[in-house]
Design a protein around this motif. Sequence first.
Motif, short mmCIF file in Angstrom:
data_model
loop_
_atom_site.label_atom_id
_atom_site.label_comp_id
_atom_site.label_asym_id
_atom_site.label_seq_id
_atom_site.Cartn_x
_atom_site.Cartn_y
_atom_site.Cartn_z
N GLN A 46 0.67 -1.20 -0.36
CA GLN A 46 0.01 0.55 0.04
C GLN A 46 1.07 1.09 -0.41
OE1 GLN A 46 -3.75 -0.28 2.36
NE2 GLN A 46 -2.39 -1.93 2.92
N THR A 47 0.45 2.07 -1.05
CA THR A 47 1.24 3.25 -1.22
C THR A 47 0.14 4.46 -0.92
OG1 THR A 47 2.80 2.27 -2.35
CG2 THR A 47 3.22 4.75 -2.54
N ASP A 48 0.62 5.08 0.02
CA ASP A 48 0.55 6.66 -0.24
C ASP A 48 1.02 8.08 -1.65
OD1 ASP A 48 -1.56 5.27 0.83
OD2 ASP A 48 -0.67 6.76 3.47
N GLU A 49 0.46 8.60 -1.85
CA GLU A 49 0.77 8.92 -3.12
C GLU A 49 0.45 10.59 -2.99
OE1 GLU A 49 2.72 7.85 -5.72
OE2 GLU A 49 2.70 5.75 -5.96
N TRP A 50 1.55 10.88 -2.32
CA TRP A 50 1.19 12.52 -1.92
C TRP A 50 1.43 13.52 -3.43
CZ3 TRP A 50 -1.69 13.45 2.00
CH2 TRP A 50 -2.04 12.90 3.53
N MET A 73 -12.59 -9.42 -7.69
CA MET A 73 -11.90 -9.00 -8.43
C MET A 73 -10.09 -9.44 -8.21
SD MET A 73 -13.66 -4.69 -8.47
CE MET A 73 -15.19 -4.02 -8.27
N GLN A 74 -10.19 -10.48 -8.54
CA GLN A 74 -8.85 -10.75 -8.33
C GLN A 74 -8.44 -10.71 -9.28
OE1 GLN A 74 -12.12 -12.31 -7.54
NE2 GLN A 74 -11.29 -14.04 -6.01
N ALA A 75 -9.15 -10.64 -10.32
CA ALA A 75 -7.79 -10.43 -11.93
C ALA A 75 -7.35 -9.38 -11.82
CB ALA A 75 -8.94 -9.45 -13.54
N ALA A 76 -7.46 -7.84 -11.30
CA ALA A 76 -6.62 -6.63 -10.84
C ALA A 76 -5.62 -7.57 -10.03
CB ALA A 76 -7.82 -5.50 -10.36
N SER A 77 -4.70 -6.95 -10.36
CA SER A 77 -3.22 -6.51 -9.06
C SER A 77 -2.55 -5.37 -9.03
CB SER A 77 -2.11 -7.77 -9.80
OG SER A 77 -2.03 -7.17 -11.58
N VAL A 78 -3.47 -4.14 -9.34
CA VAL A 78 -2.67 -2.74 -9.52
C VAL A 78 -4.73 -2.23 -8.87
CG1 VAL A 78 -2.57 -0.56 -9.55
CG2 VAL A 78 -1.25 -2.40 -10.19
N VAL A 79 -4.68 -1.74 -7.63
CA VAL A 79 -5.68 -0.68 -7.00
C VAL A 79 -5.42 0.68 -6.80
CG1 VAL A 79 -7.68 -0.17 -5.12
CG2 VAL A 79 -6.83 -2.54 -6.05
N VAL A 80 -6.51 1.82 -8.07
CA VAL A 80 -5.88 2.76 -7.41
C VAL A 80 -7.06 3.78 -6.13
CG1 VAL A 80 -5.64 5.12 -7.82
CG2 VAL A 80 -4.74 3.68 -9.68
N LEU A 81 -6.83 4.06 -5.19
CA LEU A 81 -8.05 5.18 -4.82
C LEU A 81 -8.21 6.42 -5.30
CD1 LEU A 81 -7.65 2.96 -1.27
CD2 LEU A 81 -8.89 2.82 -2.76
N CYS A 82 -8.82 7.38 -5.27
CA CYS A 82 -9.20 8.96 -5.52
C CYS A 82 -9.10 9.33 -5.31
CB CYS A 82 -10.06 8.72 -7.08
SG CYS A 82 -9.34 8.01 -8.77
N GLU A 83 -9.52 9.13 -3.84
CA GLU A 83 -9.12 10.27 -2.49
C GLU A 83 -9.71 9.18 -1.39
OE1 GLU A 83 -13.43 8.87 -3.44
OE2 GLU A 83 -12.00 10.29 -4.93
N PRO A 84 -9.08 9.67 -0.01
CA PRO A 84 -9.31 9.15 0.69
C PRO A 84 -11.00 9.17 0.99
CG PRO A 84 -8.26 11.01 1.48
CD PRO A 84 -8.41 10.94 0.22
N VAL A 143 -1.45 -1.08 -3.76
CA VAL A 143 -2.43 -0.06 -3.77
C VAL A 143 -2.25 0.61 -3.22
CG1 VAL A 143 -4.37 0.63 -2.39
CG2 VAL A 143 -4.06 -2.05 -2.47
N HIS A 144 -2.56 2.45 -4.69
CA HIS A 144 -2.20 3.80 -4.50
C HIS A 144 -3.49 4.21 -4.77
CE1 HIS A 144 1.22 2.41 -7.21
NE2 HIS A 144 0.40 1.33 -7.27
N ARG A 145 -2.83 5.26 -2.99
CA ARG A 145 -4.07 5.81 -2.70
C ARG A 145 -3.61 7.52 -3.01
NH1 ARG A 145 -6.21 6.18 3.79
NH2 ARG A 145 -3.98 6.90 4.21
N LEU A 146 -4.39 8.57 -3.81
CA LEU A 146 -3.91 9.64 -4.52
C LEU A 146 -4.51 10.99 -3.30
CD1 LEU A 146 -4.93 9.19 -7.82
CD2 LEU A 146 -2.36 8.88 -7.01
N LEU A 147 -3.34 11.32 -2.68
CA LEU A 147 -4.12 12.45 -1.63
C LEU A 147 -3.04 13.30 -2.00
CD1 LEU A 147 -3.00 9.74 1.50
CD2 LEU A 147 -4.64 10.83 0.44
N ALA A 148 -3.39 14.48 -1.52
CA ALA A 148 -3.19 15.53 -1.85
C ALA A 148 -2.79 16.54 -0.74
CB ALA A 148 -4.27 17.29 -2.25
N THR A 149 -1.58 17.48 -0.41
CA THR A 149 -1.08 17.43 0.66
C THR A 149 -1.39 18.83 0.93
OG1 THR A 149 0.58 18.81 -0.89
CG2 THR A 149 1.81 16.71 -0.05
N GLY A 150 -1.72 19.01 2.48
CA GLY A 150 -2.82 20.15 2.57
C GLY A 150 -3.96 20.01 3.17
N GLY A 151 -4.62 20.75 3.57
CA GLY A 151 -6.19 20.58 3.28
C GLY A 151 -7.11 19.32 3.20
#
Length: 746
Positions: free
Chosen positions: A515-519, A639-650, A675-683
């Motif tokens: 799991q990676t938080d993508e800031w 959805m076991q066919a997927a090996s990459v998951v992206v969460l657009c926002e928390p 797993v990649h969780r897309l996060l914006a710094t601050g806010g």
Amino acid sequence: MGRGEREAVARGLRLYEAARGVAGDHGRAVEAVRAALRPLHDEVVARELDALPVARLQDVTEGRLRLGTVEKSGLGTVGRVLEAGPYRLRQVPGVGQRTVTQILAAAARLAEAVHETVAVHIDVDRPEPRTTALVMALHVLVEAGPDGRRAVDRATALAERLGPLLAAARPATGALRGLLAGAEKRARAWAAVDELRSLADEADRNGLHESFAQASVDLLRPPDELAAWAGFELRSAEYYSLLAEISGRAPDTAAAEGFLPEEVAERVRGVRLDDSLRRVSLRGYQAFGARFALAQRKVILGDEMGLGKTIQAIAVLAHLAAEGREAAGERQAAGGRERFLVVCPAGVLVNWTREIEARSALRVTVLHGPDRQDAFADWKERGGVGVTTFDALRGFPAPEADEVAALVVDEAHSVKNPEAKRSKAVALWAERCPRALFMTGTPMENRVAEFRNLVRMLDPGVADALDGDDGRGGQAALGGSAVLVGSVAFRKAVAPVYLRRNQDDVLTELPSLQQTDEWEELSASDEEAYGEAVRAGNFMAMRRAAYARPEKSAKLERLREIVEEAGQNGQRTVVFSYFRDVLDVVRQTLASGAAPVFGPLIGDVPAARRQRIVDDFAATPGPAVLLAQIQAAGVGLNMQAASVVVLCEPQIKPTLEHQAVARAHRMGQVRPVGVHRLLATGGVDERLVRMLERKTRLFDAYARRSAVAEATPDAIDVSDTELARRIVEEEQARLGMTDASPTASG
């Protein structure tokens, strides 16, 4: 000593040889797996030992060893120490014979522990001769299926019974033997002949010779390499389950039994599970879960997402159907007249129907749609499993007491509010049915009281036993120890009705989850859109402001990079967002890419259509992207066919994220999941992430088997509305917008 006796013994001998034959064929198939596994396992053990620093030897000697000179001599790992042996160790300055003996003994103990705990992972993307041999050996046993396993079990038990009987019956096979035997032996011989005749007759009635012959054919059939790999990718859980059983490295018993109190676990172990109407084998922890539901009658199965709660429920229904048929003393259609009802969200109704049909011999009736009342009447008349939705349930008359043998409620956290109409309908059915199985991987979210509401539907006595302060033992004070005591007491109190296992405890073969938080730093355009949303006091607009201006969106740019990288590696990606308009923007952004885009799966897409979209996504060769609204697709779909998951926002609720990730990282997954969780710094993103961490700790304390370091009262009862209002006000203050609207509109 007549012809009849000799014929009875001959029939018994033929049955004995057939039973021994199929047991032997199975034994050789099992040994083929062990032989293929051995070099792979030894390699994993060696790799683990080579990664263990030599300092770890202190762990098993209570710090008595002096290892500095050993490490400096180049023997820096436990593996190198074992490889070096006593002669090389004695050459190390300052290391005497006694120290050498202690070092090697400690290293051997660590090696033994590693040998017992490590598991072999099979990489479908990098097949090589040794893993191919293992998959092919496992394929033989998997293809033999539950029928083959039942035949082997019967054959083994029968051979153990027939062997002594044939030996005892020998005096009855000839006049001379009979004369030479004493009276006591002759009496035993006659009794043995009678029992042999009875067993042979029973075998003929049950077609055992045919089932033994078929099992042997299946076990001796040469495996096909392509079929074996295809089977593994489609049904990896079955392959890994067999591998754990054969290797003896099954999950820890206490973990598989959900760390229940011994008196409860002992009662559950005593239940014998009937599998005659079930078409698939169960893993050990799954069989225990089914037996728990049978032993305790009305329970919550709270296994973490991906552990196969559905098949455990089907196992319970198949057992009860077989038991009812046997009690009726007649061979009825599968499932007989027993009635069972499954209540689930509309989005997984198709999935439930498919699973029951594929994994059991039970009759299924869908109680949904415009003809649901007619279907309901047919189900009541013919029996079997009725599958309906929460909303449709309210339109059906509640059953008389014991009229429906068992109620299964999927995603049971949907009825945690006792005042809701759907909750009242489920509670009434649960009261009228002698057995009820509530299934949820998220038994509570913001308040422990919600979990108590579910328990009350099943066992008011247990619910009343939980104290009135959210199971915290009256401890409202801040601090880890108070919460820890409360959570332990809570789990002990609900043990008679609640069973939960976690993936880490029972799925040793599950590929890694990274799991990676993508800031991301917001672009100037993003900042402008965010500022407008904050000034308006619009919480939902704040959450999706990073996608409001796609041409300059930092999050979208990172999402595109992740999808492109996944595509270059041949991986499929699932993109989750709470917001439909964000998914629309993502779809437009990815439309020009090389990977086909499926979806979006949103709340108003019919259930059958949702399943088709997931199936089409899974069937696509090579990279593909599936877009899904997290609150719609995070429930029920696999959805076991997927090996990459992206969460657009928390998300506001941690369970939404847990469910979404578990749709891909679950039993049956054969590739590591990123797993990649897309996060914006601050806010707003940073504030939500902090809230998520506090909510997750609370959930761990009360619903999972894990201790919690600390929690605060406001982590328990902050509502979503209050959270939104607080964040809006804090952001307005941070950005100097004190004159802005303080509301938290959507």
